[in-house]
Every structure is written in structure tokens, then in C-alpha cells.
Enzyme design. Sequence first.
Site, PDB file in Angstrom:
ATOM      1  NE  ARG A  28      -3.811  -2.254   2.167  1.00 17.30           N
ATOM      2  CZ  ARG A  28      -4.686  -2.642   1.242  1.00 17.30           C
ATOM      3  NH1 ARG A  28      -4.981  -1.847   0.228  1.00 17.30           N
ATOM      4  NH2 ARG A  28      -5.285  -3.820   1.332  1.00 17.30           N
ATOM      5  CG  ASP A  29       1.468   5.547  -2.334  1.00 21.47           C
ATOM      6  OD1 ASP A  29       1.995   5.555  -3.457  1.00 21.47           O
ATOM      7  OD2 ASP A  29       1.646   6.453  -1.485  1.00 21.47           O
ATOM      8  CB  ILE A  30       3.709   5.667   2.637  1.00 26.23           C
ATOM      9  CG1 ILE A  30       3.882   5.721   4.133  1.00 26.23           C
ATOM     10  CG2 ILE A  30       4.266   6.891   1.949  1.00 26.23           C
ATOM     11  CD1 ILE A  30       5.322   5.591   4.593  1.00 26.23           C
ATOM     12  CB  VAL A  95      10.208   5.889  -5.813  1.00 20.02           C
ATOM     13  CG1 VAL A  95      11.088   4.712  -5.409  1.00 20.02           C
ATOM     14  CG2 VAL A  95       9.704   6.635  -4.577  1.00 20.02           C
ATOM     15  CG  HIS A  99       6.448   2.789  -8.730  1.00 19.49           C
ATOM     16  ND1 HIS A  99       7.678   3.376  -8.899  1.00 19.49           N
ATOM     17  CD2 HIS A  99       5.570   3.806  -8.546  1.00 19.49           C
ATOM     18  CE1 HIS A  99       7.550   4.688  -8.818  1.00 19.49           C
ATOM     19  NE2 HIS A  99       6.273   4.973  -8.611  1.00 19.49           N
ATOM     20  CG  HIS A 101       1.023   4.765  -8.848  1.00 20.36           C
ATOM     21  ND1 HIS A 101       1.107   5.404  -7.630  1.00 20.36           N
ATOM     22  CD2 HIS A 101       2.164   5.081  -9.502  1.00 20.36           C
ATOM     23  CE1 HIS A 101       2.234   6.092  -7.561  1.00 20.36           C
ATOM     24  NE2 HIS A 101       2.899   5.909  -8.685  1.00 20.36           N
TER      25      HIS A 101
HETATM   26  P1  AMP Z   1       5.930   8.047  -8.195  1.00 20.45           P
HETATM   27  O1  AMP Z   1       5.639   9.515  -8.081  1.00 20.45           O
HETATM   28  O2  AMP Z   1       5.226   7.379  -9.339  1.00 20.45           O
HETATM   29  O3  AMP Z   1       7.437   7.763  -8.185  1.00 20.45           O
HETATM   30  O4  AMP Z   1       5.294   7.382  -6.908  1.00 20.45           O
HETATM   31  C1  AMP Z   1       6.003   7.120  -5.743  1.00 20.45           C
HETATM   32  C2  AMP Z   1       4.986   6.730  -4.695  1.00 20.45           C
HETATM   33  O5  AMP Z   1       5.662   6.060  -3.647  1.00 20.45           O
HETATM   34  C3  AMP Z   1       4.240   7.897  -4.077  1.00 20.45           C
HETATM   35  O6  AMP Z   1       2.829   7.742  -4.298  1.00 20.45           O
HETATM   36  C4  AMP Z   1       4.599   7.812  -2.589  1.00 20.45           C
HETATM   37  O7  AMP Z   1       3.532   8.152  -1.743  1.00 20.45           O
HETATM   38  C5  AMP Z   1       4.999   6.351  -2.446  1.00 20.45           C
HETATM   39  N1  AMP Z   1       5.922   6.029  -1.366  1.00 20.45           N
HETATM   40  C6  AMP Z   1       7.055   6.698  -1.029  1.00 20.45           C
HETATM   41  N2  AMP Z   1       7.660   6.072   0.015  1.00 20.45           N
HETATM   42  C7  AMP Z   1       6.896   5.005   0.337  1.00 20.45           C
HETATM   43  C8  AMP Z   1       6.971   3.977   1.322  1.00 20.45           C
HETATM   44  N3  AMP Z   1       7.975   3.926   2.207  1.00 20.45           N
HETATM   45  N4  AMP Z   1       5.996   3.034   1.367  1.00 20.45           N
HETATM   46  C9  AMP Z   1       4.974   3.084   0.485  1.00 20.45           C
HETATM   47  N5  AMP Z   1       4.836   4.025  -0.468  1.00 20.45           N
HETATM   48  C10 AMP Z   1       5.785   4.983  -0.548  1.00 20.45           C
END
Ligand code: AMP
Length: 115
Positions: A28-30, A95, A99, A101
Site C-alpha cells: 500500500r502507498d504510504i 521513486v 512501479h 500504481h
Molecule cells: P511516483 O511519483 O510514481 O514515483 O510514486 C512514488 C509513490 O511512492 C508515491 O505515491 C509515494 O507516496 C509512495 N511512497 C514513497 N515512500 C513510500 C513507502 N515507504 N511506502 C509506500 N509508499 C511509498
Amino acid sequence: MATIFEKIVNGDLSADIVYRDEQVTAFRDIRPAAPTHVLIVPNRSIPTLNDVQPEDEPLLGHMLYVAKQLAQQEGIDDDGYRLIINCNQHGGQEVFHLHLHLLGGRSLGPMVMRK
Ligand code: AMP
């Protein structure tokens, strides 16, 4: 240096993991942007969609198949959901570990903000 997602895949950082197999991990997204917001990441680190190679095609298909299964598991398949891959700066990627979403649980509105 290992990304946050590599640490989650390796078990060095905790996350709410909802699915795992030999190719992908989903958690799950944080900072959820919708009632269901799950990230499906390859266990092997690939920085961006630009970095995928022909041999990664089965992995990409698997990511989509896992997304479909998780949508069912989350109970959002009938109402519908959205899958997003952000790439680099204009895509809003934060990140640099590929990934997907999976977003759903409410109406998500227009696909992209129109200027
Ligand atoms: P993006 O902008 O596509 O790179 O999405 C990165 C996503 O990673 C964002 O929606 C963040 O909220 C999520 N995220 C960052 N750190 C964590 C974490 N430790 N656990 C879960 N989700 C995270």
C-alpha cells in the site's frame, strides 16, 4: 544506492505488503491518493520504464495481471480503477524503481489535468 522500494522488496524497510511472488511485490502507498492505492513493483530493480528491455516484456505483462487480481481482491474491479506508471520528471516520478500504481475505491475524475 538502494531505493526505498528496493529496501521494501529486500525486507529492510517495512511496508503493508498485500502480495508477493518471485517476480513482483505489491504494497500500500504510504500517502494514498484514493481508498485503494497499491504499488506493484518488480523485485529486480529497474529505474524507469525507459530502462525496460525486450526480455522484460513477460514481467510487464505479469505486473498488469497482478494488478487485475489485486483489483478483484480489493473489491474495486466492478466499479473500476486506474493504473499509472510515472516516468521521469514530466511524468512526476519520485521513486526510481519501476512501479505500477493501482488506484480505485472512488471516482478518479479526469485522467490528466487540462491546462
Ligand atoms: P511516483 O511519483 O510514481 O514515483 O510514486 C512514488 C509513490 O511512492 C508515491 O505515491 C509515494 O507516496 C509512495 N511512497 C514513497 N515512500 C513510500 C513507502 N515507504 N511506502 C509506500 N509508499 C511509498
